[in-house]
Design a protein around this motif. Structure first.
Motif, PDB file in Angstrom:
ATOM      1  N   SER A  74      53.422  42.198  30.992  1.00  0.00           N
ATOM      2  CA  SER A  74      52.309  42.206  31.936  1.00  0.00           C
ATOM      3  C   SER A  74      51.503  40.922  31.806  1.00  0.00           C
ATOM      4  O   SER A  74      51.125  40.526  30.702  1.00  0.00           O
ATOM      5  CB  SER A  74      51.403  43.417  31.674  1.00  0.00           C
ATOM      6  OG  SER A  74      50.301  43.407  32.563  1.00  0.00           O
ATOM      7  N   GLY A  75      51.280  40.244  32.944  1.00  0.00           N
ATOM      8  CA  GLY A  75      50.411  39.071  32.967  1.00  0.00           C
ATOM      9  C   GLY A  75      49.035  39.436  33.512  1.00  0.00           C
ATOM     10  O   GLY A  75      48.836  40.529  34.060  1.00  0.00           O
ATOM     11  N   PHE A  76      48.083  38.510  33.372  1.00  0.00           N
ATOM     12  CA  PHE A  76      46.710  38.801  33.773  1.00  0.00           C
ATOM     13  C   PHE A  76      46.094  37.564  34.433  1.00  0.00           C
ATOM     14  O   PHE A  76      46.475  36.428  34.130  1.00  0.00           O
ATOM     15  CB  PHE A  76      45.858  39.190  32.556  1.00  0.00           C
ATOM     16  CG  PHE A  76      46.444  40.305  31.743  1.00  0.00           C
ATOM     17  CD1 PHE A  76      46.294  41.626  32.144  1.00  0.00           C
ATOM     18  CD2 PHE A  76      47.161  40.041  30.589  1.00  0.00           C
ATOM     19  CE1 PHE A  76      46.842  42.660  31.395  1.00  0.00           C
ATOM     20  CE2 PHE A  76      47.713  41.063  29.832  1.00  0.00           C
ATOM     21  CZ  PHE A  76      47.556  42.373  30.240  1.00  0.00           C
ATOM     22  N   ASN A  77      45.126  37.791  35.316  1.00  0.00           N
ATOM     23  CA  ASN A  77      44.368  36.668  35.868  1.00  0.00           C
ATOM     24  C   ASN A  77      43.178  36.347  34.970  1.00  0.00           C
ATOM     25  O   ASN A  77      42.921  37.052  33.976  1.00  0.00           O
ATOM     26  CB  ASN A  77      43.933  36.938  37.311  1.00  0.00           C
ATOM     27  CG  ASN A  77      43.080  38.201  37.427  1.00  0.00           C
ATOM     28  OD1 ASN A  77      42.312  38.536  36.532  1.00  0.00           O
ATOM     29  ND2 ASN A  77      43.218  38.909  38.549  1.00  0.00           N
ATOM     30  N   GLY A  78      42.451  35.305  35.295  1.00  0.00           N
ATOM     31  CA  GLY A  78      41.361  34.836  34.436  1.00  0.00           C
ATOM     32  C   GLY A  78      40.309  35.883  34.147  1.00  0.00           C
ATOM     33  O   GLY A  78      39.961  36.120  32.976  1.00  0.00           O
ATOM     34  N   PRO A  79      39.743  36.548  35.164  1.00  0.00           N
ATOM     35  CA  PRO A  79      38.728  37.582  34.887  1.00  0.00           C
ATOM     36  C   PRO A  79      39.268  38.713  34.009  1.00  0.00           C
ATOM     37  O   PRO A  79      38.534  39.241  33.164  1.00  0.00           O
ATOM     38  CB  PRO A  79      38.366  38.090  36.291  1.00  0.00           C
ATOM     39  CG  PRO A  79      38.670  36.940  37.209  1.00  0.00           C
ATOM     40  CD  PRO A  79      39.874  36.283  36.621  1.00  0.00           C
ATOM     41  N   GLN A  80      40.531  39.087  34.190  1.00  0.00           N
ATOM     42  CA  GLN A  80      41.100  40.166  33.373  1.00  0.00           C
ATOM     43  C   GLN A  80      41.242  39.732  31.911  1.00  0.00           C
ATOM     44  O   GLN A  80      40.988  40.524  30.995  1.00  0.00           O
ATOM     45  CB  GLN A  80      42.458  40.580  33.950  1.00  0.00           C
ATOM     46  CG  GLN A  80      42.357  41.281  35.293  1.00  0.00           C
ATOM     47  CD  GLN A  80      43.712  41.520  35.935  1.00  0.00           C
ATOM     48  OE1 GLN A  80      44.717  40.915  35.538  1.00  0.00           O
ATOM     49  NE2 GLN A  80      43.744  42.374  36.949  1.00  0.00           N
ATOM     50  N   ILE A  81      41.636  38.485  31.688  1.00  0.00           N
ATOM     51  CA  ILE A  81      41.751  37.991  30.312  1.00  0.00           C
ATOM     52  C   ILE A  81      40.377  37.980  29.639  1.00  0.00           C
ATOM     53  O   ILE A  81      40.239  38.355  28.466  1.00  0.00           O
ATOM     54  CB  ILE A  81      42.400  36.594  30.304  1.00  0.00           C
ATOM     55  CG1 ILE A  81      43.887  36.715  30.658  1.00  0.00           C
ATOM     56  CG2 ILE A  81      42.239  35.919  28.942  1.00  0.00           C
ATOM     57  CD1 ILE A  81      44.622  35.406  30.776  1.00  0.00           C
ATOM     58  N   ASP A  82      39.347  37.581  30.383  1.00  0.00           N
ATOM     59  CA  ASP A  82      37.986  37.619  29.822  1.00  0.00           C
ATOM     60  C   ASP A  82      37.605  39.042  29.434  1.00  0.00           C
ATOM     61  O   ASP A  82      36.935  39.260  28.409  1.00  0.00           O
ATOM     62  CB  ASP A  82      36.990  37.068  30.845  1.00  0.00           C
ATOM     63  CG  ASP A  82      37.118  35.559  31.025  1.00  0.00           C
ATOM     64  OD1 ASP A  82      37.631  34.890  30.091  1.00  0.00           O
ATOM     65  OD2 ASP A  82      36.730  35.058  32.093  1.00  0.00           O
ATOM     66  N   GLN A  83      38.023  40.008  30.235  1.00  0.00           N
ATOM     67  CA  GLN A  83      37.685  41.404  29.941  1.00  0.00           C
ATOM     68  C   GLN A  83      38.450  41.905  28.715  1.00  0.00           C
ATOM     69  O   GLN A  83      37.904  42.655  27.892  1.00  0.00           O
ATOM     70  CB  GLN A  83      38.009  42.275  31.159  1.00  0.00           C
ATOM     71  CG  GLN A  83      37.428  43.688  31.075  1.00  0.00           C
ATOM     72  CD  GLN A  83      37.562  44.441  32.384  1.00  0.00           C
ATOM     73  OE1 GLN A  83      37.787  43.840  33.440  1.00  0.00           O
ATOM     74  NE2 GLN A  83      37.415  45.756  32.327  1.00  0.00           N
ATOM     75  N   LEU A  84      39.701  41.487  28.569  1.00  0.00           N
ATOM     76  CA  LEU A  84      40.488  41.893  27.399  1.00  0.00           C
ATOM     77  C   LEU A  84      39.857  41.376  26.105  1.00  0.00           C
ATOM     78  O   LEU A  84      39.929  42.031  25.063  1.00  0.00           O
ATOM     79  CB  LEU A  84      41.919  41.369  27.519  1.00  0.00           C
ATOM     80  CG  LEU A  84      42.829  42.044  28.555  1.00  0.00           C
ATOM     81  CD1 LEU A  84      44.169  41.314  28.629  1.00  0.00           C
ATOM     82  CD2 LEU A  84      43.062  43.502  28.189  1.00  0.00           C
ATOM     83  N   ARG A  85      39.253  40.218  26.164  1.00  0.00           N
ATOM     84  CA  ARG A  85      38.648  39.632  24.960  1.00  0.00           C
ATOM     85  C   ARG A  85      37.475  40.455  24.446  1.00  0.00           C
ATOM     86  O   ARG A  85      37.068  40.316  23.287  1.00  0.00           O
ATOM     87  CB  ARG A  85      38.189  38.199  25.248  1.00  0.00           C
ATOM     88  CG  ARG A  85      39.334  37.207  25.400  1.00  0.00           C
ATOM     89  CD  ARG A  85      38.858  35.861  25.891  1.00  0.00           C
ATOM     90  NE  ARG A  85      39.969  34.915  25.988  1.00  0.00           N
ATOM     91  CZ  ARG A  85      39.968  33.818  26.731  1.00  0.00           C
ATOM     92  NH1 ARG A  85      38.894  33.507  27.460  1.00  0.00           N
ATOM     93  NH2 ARG A  85      41.024  33.020  26.766  1.00  0.00           N
ATOM     94  N   GLN A  86      36.914  41.329  25.306  1.00  0.00           N
ATOM     95  CA  GLN A  86      35.775  42.144  24.894  1.00  0.00           C
ATOM     96  C   GLN A  86      36.189  43.416  24.152  1.00  0.00           C
ATOM     97  O   GLN A  86      35.340  44.120  23.622  1.00  0.00           O
ATOM     98  CB  GLN A  86      34.936  42.525  26.128  1.00  0.00           C
ATOM     99  CG  GLN A  86      34.529  41.353  27.010  1.00  0.00           C
ATOM    100  CD  GLN A  86      33.811  40.265  26.238  1.00  0.00           C
ATOM    101  OE1 GLN A  86      32.923  40.548  25.434  1.00  0.00           O
ATOM    102  NE2 GLN A  86      34.200  39.012  26.468  1.00  0.00           N
ATOM    103  N   ALA A  87      37.482  43.711  24.135  1.00  0.00           N
ATOM    104  CA  ALA A  87      37.946  44.941  23.482  1.00  0.00           C
ATOM    105  C   ALA A  87      37.666  44.889  21.985  1.00  0.00           C
ATOM    106  O   ALA A  87      37.861  43.857  21.340  1.00  0.00           O
ATOM    107  CB  ALA A  87      39.435  45.142  23.747  1.00  0.00           C
TER     108      ALA A  87
END
Length: 809
Positions: A74-87
């Protein structure tokens, strides 16, 4: 010290008197130790130490598991990657994108595999630069263009800069843009098999997706991380429904699981094979040492009678055994060092590039331990037993008759039986592996790979950025190559080069009331693709040239697709669509409404598209111009060996665009050889065949030694029998029958092992080792080898002169 030197001199003298005994024992040990050490070296590099990254088991690939147990990245766009970093379970997330750039500051341009990496987490891999530094956050400030800096690999530094120690600060031109070299990574840092690393600009564009590498916090389990990320990715699926399958589960997998462990089962199977070979070799050594010790009982009795010390005799015999064991260990290490490159050359290319496969210190210690253990078990035990002989009995009787005691015969019979059983097991598994490999080689492909090759054409960022420019450029390359006199035909294959091709995509069928979202392999090609591969058209028609050049919404399907999704296979005129097939400039430009309904105009024959073992999957073919990537392939059929015209093809490309490079060019037969199933099955079949042959040879040598030893101890008996009227044929049968019991017991045990091992072996070997034909064949081979090994000493026994035999003692 003086006594030790005397022992060494005496041992050397005794061993020189029996070169056959020494050569057999040393080679038996060397083959077992060498093969085991080589395979263990591969296991150590691939499974125990595959990556140089601290906490490699915490570096994850984001994957999704859905129906049927399927698994996808699964790949992600920029906003999604920023959200993953908050986990909370995540320590860091790094965005990744791979490109091919061209060096433009030298006499000849060079294509370079490049990885763009978001520099937000400098310690993600935990490996410091060997020279200079790694990428840092200031190399790609948010909202700004990345800095023109580059970190290069050790291999690129060695090759391109000739290991210049002052490389830091130098400038390299990539597609006419200058970049400053700020770091050189250590030799084992090869993430993504790239040659250089540049900072990635992570945009907020929702249509630009990047790869991602996720590192978990220490102490966080994969199950905990999956549970936390599940609702986050479900929200992503609502935002981009076409990119996610229905009812998926987050399935984080460590890079160790993805890239190292798939080869682990194969390697452990081979370790079991070489372990069996080592046991057979050690069995030979034990037989030889026992026979050698038995022959020397009379000598030991004489030495004990005249006052020889027991410890001194043990030390003497142990010195001889140690000499054999250490020599075998030395030759085994040498054999491992020489054979390791051969094993690596035959290995599937699926192991991590970071793995350094070499005979290393742990393996050397392992080899020495094997040699010492072998010495203690098969040298010291006979030494202790033979250093306390029944002196009176030996002095009064025949040393040969005592040597041929019931206990010695029983021991030898057990060892021969064990060797035969292990050899049968190896032969049966090797035969099953060979049969499985032949099935792959003879598999029906559905296309013709002979005299055809793939020419990969990458394009660089900011070149041919519009749909019109890129489609015309790819067609110009194809037509230029097709016009060459050595070329029969040429076609475009963006992602459709078999036997593993296409992208698994969800689609919809017009008029279908089913709520299910089926999947098919989506392939981007032109009409020439089918003529190059000689895939026949069964119904309908292919696209004409104007339809291809305008990106017509017309599709072809294969037989499997037609049969599975359309009544009676009648697909012509039906419509389907791929919702996720959208125009995504600047990297993936497509025609307007590229995700509109596609009309099926033709059905083509099935061709392998999911590897060499699995059934053909449903496939859809669309014009390559419908949506294009930053990469395509030109499939070329030639009148001559394909790679012989590669220089002429490059010359044509330079005339179109002087900076156009090609990636690795391979003929289509090489594509098959590089398939995971093909290379893995070939690897197993080849090594098992070699190890089984060596096991058969060692078992035959062991049997020969036992029979020869038995003949020597029964010479007096044979003389008496012949003096009483026995014929030579009777003695010949007697000798052969004496080995029949141990060989038969070994055969039965081996066949039982082969049948019992079948369920485990079929995880790696496609054919069953309990196949009656295979078991019958290996039984006949073993019987033939055993008969050949026993026939020489049996004939020698039959030729005994009775008078000489009776006078022998």
């Amino acid at each position: 010290m003086q006594s030790l030197l005397s022992d060494l001199q005496y041992s050397a003298r005794e061993l020189r008197k029996r070169p056959g005994f020494v050569l057999t024992a040393v080679l038996s040990l060397a083959l077992g130790i060498g093969a085991t050490s080589a395979v263990f070296s591969v296991i150590y590099a691939v499974l125990i130490d595959p990556f140089p990254y601290p906490g490699a088991d915490r570096i994850m690939e984001p994957r999704l598991k859905y129906k049927g147990g399927n698994d996808r990245y699964s790949g992600f766009n920029g906003p999604q990657i920023d959200q993953l970093r908050q986990a909370k379970s995540v320590e860091s997330v790094v965005a990744l994108d791979n490109w091919n750039l061209t060096t433009t500051d030298g006499d000849l341009p060079e294509d370079v595999n490049t990885s763009y990496i978001s520099p937000n987490a400098p310690n993600h891999w935990g490996v410091p630069a060997m020279m200079g530094r790694w990428l840092i956050p200031s190399d790609a400030p948010p909202g700004q263009e990345p800095q023109p800096v580059v970190v290069i690999t050790y291999e690129f530094w060695q090759r391109y800069y000739l290991a210049d120690p002052n490389v830091i600060g130098r400038t390299i031109q990539l597609v006419h843009k200058p970049y400053q070299v700020v770091g050189v990574m250590p030799p084992r840092f090869k993430w993504g098999e790239a040659q250089m690393y540049l900072p990635l600009k992570l945009t907020q564009n929702p249509n630009i997706y990047e790869g991602a590498s996720i590192k978990l916090r220490p102490g966080v389990t994969v199950a905990q991380a999956n549970a936390e990320l599940q609702p986050i990715l479900e929200q992503f699926a609502k935002e981009s429904p076409g990119r996610y399958p229905d009812n998926f589960r987050v399935n984080l997998r460590s890079i160790v699981d993805v890239y190292a462990r798939p080869l682990g089962t194969t390697l452990y199977l081979l370790l079991g094979a070489v372990g069996s070979l080592l046991l057979i070799g050690c069995g030979n050594v034990s037989i030889l040492l026992l026979a050698r010790g038995a022959e020397r009982q009379h000598e030991l009795a004489v030495r004990a009678a005249i006052g020889a010390d027991r410890i001194r005799m043990i030390r003497q015999l142990l010195t001889e055994a140690l000499g054999i064991a250490l020599t075998g260990a030395f030759l085994g290490i040498l054999l491992a060092w020489k054979s390791l490159p051969l094993i690596v050359a035959w290995m599937p290319r699926s192991f991590p590039a970071e793995s350094v496969i070499r005979v290393n210190v742990p393996v050397l210690i392992f080899c020495v331990g094997l040699a010492v253990a072998t010495t203690i078990i098969f040298g010291l035990s006979p030494a202790v037993q033979l250093s306390r002989p029944d002196v009176a009995r030996l002095m009064q009787g025949s040393g040969r008759r005592v040597a041929g005691s019931t206990q010695a015969k029983r021991t030898h019979s057990v060892m021969v039986g064990a060797q035969v059983a292990l050899t049968i097991l190896l032969l049966s598994v090797a035969s099953a592996a060979g049969k499985g490999f032949l099935h792959i080689v003879k598999a029906t492909l559905g296309y013709d790979p002979h005299n055809a090759m793939s020419v990969p054409i990458p394009i660089h960022e900011n070149t041919y950025g519009t749909w019109k420019a890129r489609s015309e450029y790819f067609e110009q390359i194809r037509s230029r190559i097709a016009a060459m006199p050595q070329v029969v035909d040429a076609g475009v294959s963006t992602n459709a080069t078999p036997p593993s091709n296409g992208w698994n995509q969800q689609f919809e069928i017009s008029g279908s009331t089913s709520g299910e979202k089926p999947e098919a392999l989506l392939n981007f090609t032109d009409s020439g693709y089918f003529s190059v591969l000689r895939i026949p058209l069964l119904q309908g028609r292919l696209w004409d040239h104007p339809e291809i050049m305008r990106g017509a919404t017309l599709a072809l399907v294969n037989q499997s697709m037609a049969r599975q999704y359309f009544p009676n296979g009648n697909a012509i005129g039906q419509q389907l669509r791929f919702p996720n097939l959208k125009d995504q400039p600047p990297y993936n430009p497509g025609v307007p409404n590229s995700n509109a309904w596609l009309q099926i105009i033709g059905v083509v024959a099935d061709a392998r598209d999911d590897g060499l073992r699995k059934p053909v999957k449903p496939a859809v073919f669309v014009p390559f111009t419908l949506r294009m990537n930053m990469f395509t392939q030109i499939l070329v059929r030639t009148q001559v060996p394909p790679l012989s015209i590669l220089h002429d093809i490059r010359a044509q490309l330079v005339q179109i665009d002087r900076e156009q490079q090609v990636m690795q060019v391979r003929d289509l037969e090489t594509w098959i050889i590089n398939e995971q199933e093909y290379s893995e099955q070939r690897f197993i079949a080849t090594l098992f065949a070699v190890f089984a042959f060596l096991a058969l040879t060692l078992a035959a040598v062991g049997l020969y030694s036992v029979v020869s030893y038995g003949v020597a101890t029964r010479t007096n008996e044979f003389g008496i029998r012949m003096a009483l009227g026995a014929k030579a044929a009777d003695v010949f049968r007697l000798v052969l029958s004496s080995t029949a019991a141990s060989v038969s017991a070994g055969l039965v045990a081996g066949l039982i092992l082969s049948i019992a091992f079948d369920k485990l072996a079929t995880k790696w070997v496609s054919e069953s080792s309990r196949d009656p034909l295979i078991l019958s064949a290996v039984t006949l081979i073993l019987i033939a080898a055993a008969t050949s090994a026993a026939i020489v000493p049996a004939r020698r026994a039959a030729a005994v002169d009775p008078m000489v035999a009776l006078r022998y003692e």
